[in-house]
Design an enzyme around this catalytic site. Structure first.
Site, short mmCIF file in Angstrom:
data_model
loop_
_atom_site.label_atom_id
_atom_site.label_comp_id
_atom_site.label_asym_id
_atom_site.label_seq_id
_atom_site.Cartn_x
_atom_site.Cartn_y
_atom_site.Cartn_z
N SER A 1 0.84 -1.20 0.00
CA SER A 1 0.00 0.00 0.00
C SER A 1 0.87 1.25 0.00
O SER A 1 1.63 1.50 0.94
CB SER A 1 -0.91 0.01 1.23
OG SER A 1 -1.53 1.28 1.32
N HIS B 1 -1.44 -1.38 -4.14
CA HIS B 1 -2.69 -0.98 -3.49
C HIS B 1 -2.71 0.53 -3.30
O HIS B 1 -1.78 1.10 -2.71
CB HIS B 1 -2.80 -1.71 -2.15
CG HIS B 1 -4.10 -1.54 -1.45
ND1 HIS B 1 -5.24 -2.26 -1.75
CD2 HIS B 1 -4.46 -0.71 -0.43
CE1 HIS B 1 -6.22 -1.90 -0.95
NE2 HIS B 1 -5.78 -0.95 -0.14
N ASP C 1 -4.90 3.73 -1.86
CA ASP C 1 -5.97 4.10 -0.95
C ASP C 1 -6.43 5.54 -1.19
O ASP C 1 -5.69 6.48 -0.91
CB ASP C 1 -5.48 3.98 0.50
CG ASP C 1 -5.24 2.53 0.90
OD1 ASP C 1 -6.22 1.76 0.88
OD2 ASP C 1 -4.08 2.18 1.20
N MET D 1 -8.97 8.46 -0.14
CA MET D 1 -9.82 8.87 1.00
C MET D 1 -10.32 10.30 0.80
O MET D 1 -9.56 11.16 0.34
CB MET D 1 -8.99 8.84 2.29
CG MET D 1 -8.33 7.50 2.55
SD MET D 1 -7.31 7.57 4.04
CE MET D 1 -6.58 5.94 3.98
N HIS E 1 -8.55 1.25 -3.81
CA HIS E 1 -9.49 1.08 -2.70
C HIS E 1 -10.11 2.43 -2.38
O HIS E 1 -9.44 3.31 -1.85
CB HIS E 1 -8.69 0.51 -1.51
CG HIS E 1 -9.48 0.37 -0.25
ND1 HIS E 1 -8.86 0.17 0.97
CD2 HIS E 1 -10.81 0.41 0.01
CE1 HIS E 1 -9.79 0.07 1.91
NE2 HIS E 1 -10.97 0.23 1.36
N MET F 1 -12.22 4.86 -0.36
CA MET F 1 -12.86 5.14 0.93
C MET F 1 -13.51 6.51 0.79
O MET F 1 -13.08 7.50 1.37
CB MET F 1 -11.80 5.11 2.05
CG MET F 1 -11.38 3.70 2.41
SD MET F 1 -9.75 3.62 3.16
CE MET F 1 -8.74 3.55 1.69
N MET G 1 -11.68 -5.46 5.78
CA MET G 1 -10.88 -4.50 6.54
C MET G 1 -10.55 -5.08 7.92
O MET G 1 -11.44 -5.44 8.67
CB MET G 1 -11.63 -3.17 6.71
CG MET G 1 -11.82 -2.37 5.43
SD MET G 1 -10.31 -2.08 4.49
CE MET G 1 -9.32 -1.18 5.68
N ASP H 1 -6.98 -6.27 4.49
CA ASP H 1 -6.35 -4.95 4.45
C ASP H 1 -6.31 -4.33 5.85
O ASP H 1 -7.35 -4.02 6.43
CB ASP H 1 -7.17 -4.05 3.49
CG ASP H 1 -6.55 -2.68 3.29
OD1 ASP H 1 -5.45 -2.43 3.81
OD2 ASP H 1 -7.18 -1.86 2.60
C1 DX5 Z 1 -6.37 1.79 5.64
C2 DX5 Z 1 -6.01 1.42 4.24
C3 DX5 Z 1 -4.93 0.43 4.15
C4 DX5 Z 1 -3.61 0.88 4.72
C5 DX5 Z 1 -2.95 -0.36 5.26
O1 DX5 Z 1 -7.48 2.59 5.61
O2 DX5 Z 1 -7.12 0.87 3.56
O3 DX5 Z 1 -4.75 -0.05 2.81
O4 DX5 Z 1 -2.77 1.50 3.80
O5 DX5 Z 1 -1.82 0.02 5.95
P1 DX5 Z 1 -1.15 -0.93 7.02
O6 DX5 Z 1 -0.71 -2.18 6.26
O7 DX5 Z 1 -0.01 -0.13 7.52
O8 DX5 Z 1 -2.16 -1.27 8.06
ZN ZN Z 2 -6.69 -0.10 1.56
#
Ligand code: DX5
Ligand code: ZN
Length: 218
Positions: free
Chosen positions: A8, A33, A35, A37, A66, A68, A137, A175
């Site tokens: 990620s 990956h 993320d 947000m 992903h 969010m 999650m 994740d």
């Molecule tokens: C959290 C994200 C994850 C995050 C995971 O909201 O969806 O993908 O980057 O990070 P680690 O592996 O550090 O928990």
């Molecule tokens: Zn994620």
């Protein structure tokens, strides 16, 4: 099929993003990956189209995006155009989830649904056959580097059983808080893909961390 490690980028040094992507490109990880947000669905804001577009030419690895965000429907083709190969939305953010999933597939991407830690896997029963992946999650979404929520192990087994019962060819990705101390257990319980943020980019040797996690069970 060997398991997939999806580093990620959220945990990378954003001042050296190209270097991070090139490191992943040279690694055995098949997916990257990403993320996204929005500060509404989760209490954090990360990055969006311009960043994804900027790193797209640096690698041919699969972009596992992903979302969010609330109202993801408005941005599906924009994420496709930015370079997403797989697009995952949150069940908790979608009122018309079936429509959203069909729109992702119609745009030419693989479609995923993510579940927050409190959302039971049985809510996927009537959509599972339409999905390419489920993201379970194992932390509350919004931040990297959080502690793995142990109840995820039980949910993973339940999702694996649901998948078997429906004979649905859906991939299961876990994740949040994934590291060498829980990765083997997650894989043994049926995870196909593991997201790894802090355990890769926080490691002294990120490339070695990916290699070690990719080699589990080999
Ligand atoms: C959290 C994200 C994850 C995050 C995971 O909201 O969806 O993908 O980057 O990070 P680690 O592996 O550090 O928990
Ligand atoms: Zn994620």
């Amino acid at each position: 099929m060997p398991h997939i490690i999806a580093p990620s980028l959220l945990s990378a040094d954003f001042a050296r993003l190209a270097q991070a992507v090139e490191m992943v490109d040279a690694s055995p990880a098949p997916w990257l990956h990403l993320d996204v947000m929005d500060g509404v669905f989760v209490p954090n804001i990360s990055f969006g189209f311009p960043v994804i577009k900027a790193i797209r030419p640096l690698t041919r690895k699969v972009f596992d995006v992903h979302l969010m965000i609330v109202q993801p429907d408005a941005y599906i083709t924009a994420f496709r155009d930015a370079g997403a190969d797989r697009l995952t939305v949150h069940l908790e953010a979608c009122t018309h989830l079936h429509r959203t999933v069909q729109a992702i597939k119609a745009a030419g991407m693989k479609a995923g649904v993510a579940l927050n830690p409190h959302t039971p896997v049985h809510l996927l029963t009537d959509i599972l056959g339409d999905l390419d992946q489920v993201i379970l999650m194992s932390v509350n979404p919004g931040f990297g580097g959080q502690r793995f929520i142990p109840g995820t192990m039980r949910k993973l087994t339940a999702l694996h059983d649901l998948r078997d019962a429906h004979q649905a060819p859906v991939m299961i990705e876990v994740d949040g808080g994934v590291a060498m101390d829980n990765a083997a257990d997650l894989l043994a319980r049926g995870a196909d893909a593991l997201v790894a943020g802090n355990s890769v980019f926080g490691a002294a040797d990120p490339a070695e961390a990916i290699r070690a996690m990719s080699a589990i069970g080999a």
